[in-house]
Design a protein around this motif. Structure first.
Motif, PDB file in Angstrom:
ATOM      1  N   TYR A   1     -15.657 -26.015  10.024  1.00  0.00           N
ATOM      2  CA  TYR A   1     -16.124 -25.554   8.724  1.00  0.00           C
ATOM      3  C   TYR A   1     -15.598 -26.441   7.609  1.00  0.00           C
ATOM      4  O   TYR A   1     -16.325 -26.787   6.700  1.00  0.00           O
ATOM      5  N   ARG A   2     -14.313 -26.778   7.681  1.00  0.00           N
ATOM      6  CA  ARG A   2     -13.722 -27.599   6.621  1.00  0.00           C
ATOM      7  C   ARG A   2     -14.392 -28.961   6.518  1.00  0.00           C
ATOM      8  O   ARG A   2     -14.610 -29.491   5.427  1.00  0.00           O
ATOM      9  N   TYR A   3     -14.696 -29.543   7.661  1.00  0.00           N
ATOM     10  CA  TYR A   3     -15.365 -30.846   7.693  1.00  0.00           C
ATOM     11  C   TYR A   3     -16.734 -30.753   7.016  1.00  0.00           C
ATOM     12  O   TYR A   3     -17.071 -31.571   6.161  1.00  0.00           O
ATOM     13  N   ALA A   4     -17.505 -29.744   7.390  1.00  0.00           N
ATOM     14  CA  ALA A   4     -18.840 -29.564   6.810  1.00  0.00           C
ATOM     15  C   ALA A   4     -18.744 -29.300   5.306  1.00  0.00           C
ATOM     16  O   ALA A   4     -19.524 -29.850   4.522  1.00  0.00           O
ATOM     17  N   GLN A   5     -17.807 -28.471   4.904  1.00  0.00           N
ATOM     18  CA  GLN A   5     -17.649 -28.173   3.484  1.00  0.00           C
ATOM     19  C   GLN A   5     -17.244 -29.426   2.705  1.00  0.00           C
ATOM     20  O   GLN A   5     -17.785 -29.693   1.628  1.00  0.00           O
ATOM     21  N   ALA A   6     -16.309 -30.180   3.240  1.00  0.00           N
ATOM     22  CA  ALA A   6     -15.836 -31.388   2.550  1.00  0.00           C
ATOM     23  C   ALA A   6     -16.963 -32.410   2.387  1.00  0.00           C
ATOM     24  O   ALA A   6     -17.166 -32.958   1.301  1.00  0.00           O
ATOM     25  N   THR A   7     -17.701 -32.666   3.461  1.00  0.00           N
ATOM     26  CA  THR A   7     -18.783 -33.651   3.362  1.00  0.00           C
ATOM     27  C   THR A   7     -19.923 -33.126   2.489  1.00  0.00           C
ATOM     28  O   THR A   7     -20.564 -33.901   1.779  1.00  0.00           O
TER      29      THR A   7
ATOM     30  N   ASP B   1     -10.554 -39.508  -2.750  1.00  0.00           N
ATOM     31  CA  ASP B   1     -10.312 -38.084  -2.985  1.00  0.00           C
ATOM     32  C   ASP B   1      -9.297 -37.536  -1.985  1.00  0.00           C
ATOM     33  O   ASP B   1      -9.607 -37.347  -0.814  1.00  0.00           O
ATOM     34  N   PRO B   2      -8.071 -37.246  -2.440  1.00  0.00           N
ATOM     35  CA  PRO B   2      -7.041 -36.760  -1.517  1.00  0.00           C
ATOM     36  C   PRO B   2      -7.366 -35.401  -0.896  1.00  0.00           C
ATOM     37  O   PRO B   2      -6.973 -35.131   0.244  1.00  0.00           O
ATOM     38  N   VAL B   3      -8.105 -34.548  -1.578  1.00  0.00           N
ATOM     39  CA  VAL B   3      -8.488 -33.246  -1.011  1.00  0.00           C
ATOM     40  C   VAL B   3      -9.478 -33.462   0.140  1.00  0.00           C
ATOM     41  O   VAL B   3      -9.358 -32.847   1.205  1.00  0.00           O
ATOM     42  N   PHE B   4     -10.425 -34.359  -0.064  1.00  0.00           N
ATOM     43  CA  PHE B   4     -11.367 -34.706   1.002  1.00  0.00           C
ATOM     44  C   PHE B   4     -10.604 -35.277   2.197  1.00  0.00           C
ATOM     45  O   PHE B   4     -10.848 -34.889   3.344  1.00  0.00           O
ATOM     46  N   ALA B   5      -9.669 -36.175   1.933  1.00  0.00           N
ATOM     47  CA  ALA B   5      -8.887 -36.789   3.015  1.00  0.00           C
ATOM     48  C   ALA B   5      -8.124 -35.723   3.795  1.00  0.00           C
ATOM     49  O   ALA B   5      -8.113 -35.738   5.030  1.00  0.00           O
ATOM     50  N   ARG B   6      -7.505 -34.787   3.096  1.00  0.00           N
ATOM     51  CA  ARG B   6      -6.763 -33.717   3.772  1.00  0.00           C
ATOM     52  C   ARG B   6      -7.685 -32.874   4.648  1.00  0.00           C
ATOM     53  O   ARG B   6      -7.376 -32.588   5.805  1.00  0.00           O
ATOM     54  N   ASP B   7      -8.844 -32.505   4.108  1.00  0.00           N
ATOM     55  CA  ASP B   7      -9.780 -31.674   4.879  1.00  0.00           C
ATOM     56  C   ASP B   7     -10.296 -32.401   6.117  1.00  0.00           C
ATOM     57  O   ASP B   7     -10.424 -31.808   7.185  1.00  0.00           O
ATOM     58  N   ILE B   8     -10.570 -33.684   5.988  1.00  0.00           N
ATOM     59  CA  ILE B   8     -11.046 -34.458   7.137  1.00  0.00           C
ATOM     60  C   ILE B   8      -9.936 -34.590   8.179  1.00  0.00           C
ATOM     61  O   ILE B   8     -10.169 -34.415   9.377  1.00  0.00           O
TER      62      ILE B   8
END
Length: 181
Positions: free
Chosen positions: A1-7, A54-61
């Motif tokens: 879910y996190r991956y899909a939300q981040a992308t 984007d550090p938030v994107f990096a964390r989620d990925i």
């Protein structure tokens, strides 16, 4: 879910930009391009670009990758132990579901994906005889791009409220809104 939300959030930030839109790889001349492309990973360079930006994107990925790898490992183990049930009950339905979702949630609303102006990112569209519920109101995808937090079941009300705005900005596909008067 996190991956899909981040992308998905990066898609909203850079919709229709061939270099930065995480969903742009689904755009092609025909629907089958999107259906095929969803089964490939996004270009690594694009993920690395967004992770650096984007550090938030990096964390989620980074959080998502071990989960995705575990999912792949479980699929492989099941395929070895129970090949036919895994194929018919897991692998094939997943492929069909991902293809359906990509065609109706990415390809149809954005095609031909030539516009990067805010009010032209997505379009209104319709398949004659098919209820909007069958495609979770993606026929109103332009509303989703203007206000991503509006749930699909509330989009008809949002459409009515935003009609003057939509018409004033000449949003793509707005001519089908005549049916909603």
């Amino acid at each position: 879910y996190r991956y899909a939300q981040a992308t998905h959030m990066r898609h909203h930030a850079f919709a229709n930009d061939p270099e930065r839109d995480t969903d742009h790889r689904y755009i092609g001349e025909h629907w089958w391009h999107a259906a095929r492309e969803v089964h490939r990973d996004p270009p690594r360079e694009m993920l690395e670009y967004h992770m650096a930006e984007d550090p938030v994107f990096a964390r989620d990925i980074e959080i998502s990758f071990p989960i995705l790898k575990l999912f792949s490992l479980v699929t492989l183990i099941c395929a070895v132990l129970w090949p036919l049930p895994t194929f018919f009950l897991w692998w094939l339905p997943r492929k069909i579901g991902l293809s359906y979702t990509t065609v109706f949630f990415s390809w149809m609303p954005h095609r031909p994906a030539e516009h990067q102006e805010r009010y032209q990112l997505a379009r209104f569209w319709r398949i004659p005889g098919v209820s909007r519920y069958a495609v979770q109101s993606m026929t109103h995808h332009a509303i989703h791009h203007l206000y991503p937090r509006i749930p699909h079941w509330s989009q008809p009300e949002a459409l009515q409220a935003l009609r003057p705005f939509i018409e004033a900005h000449d949003m793509r596909g707005a001519e089908i809104l005549e049916d909603y008067r």
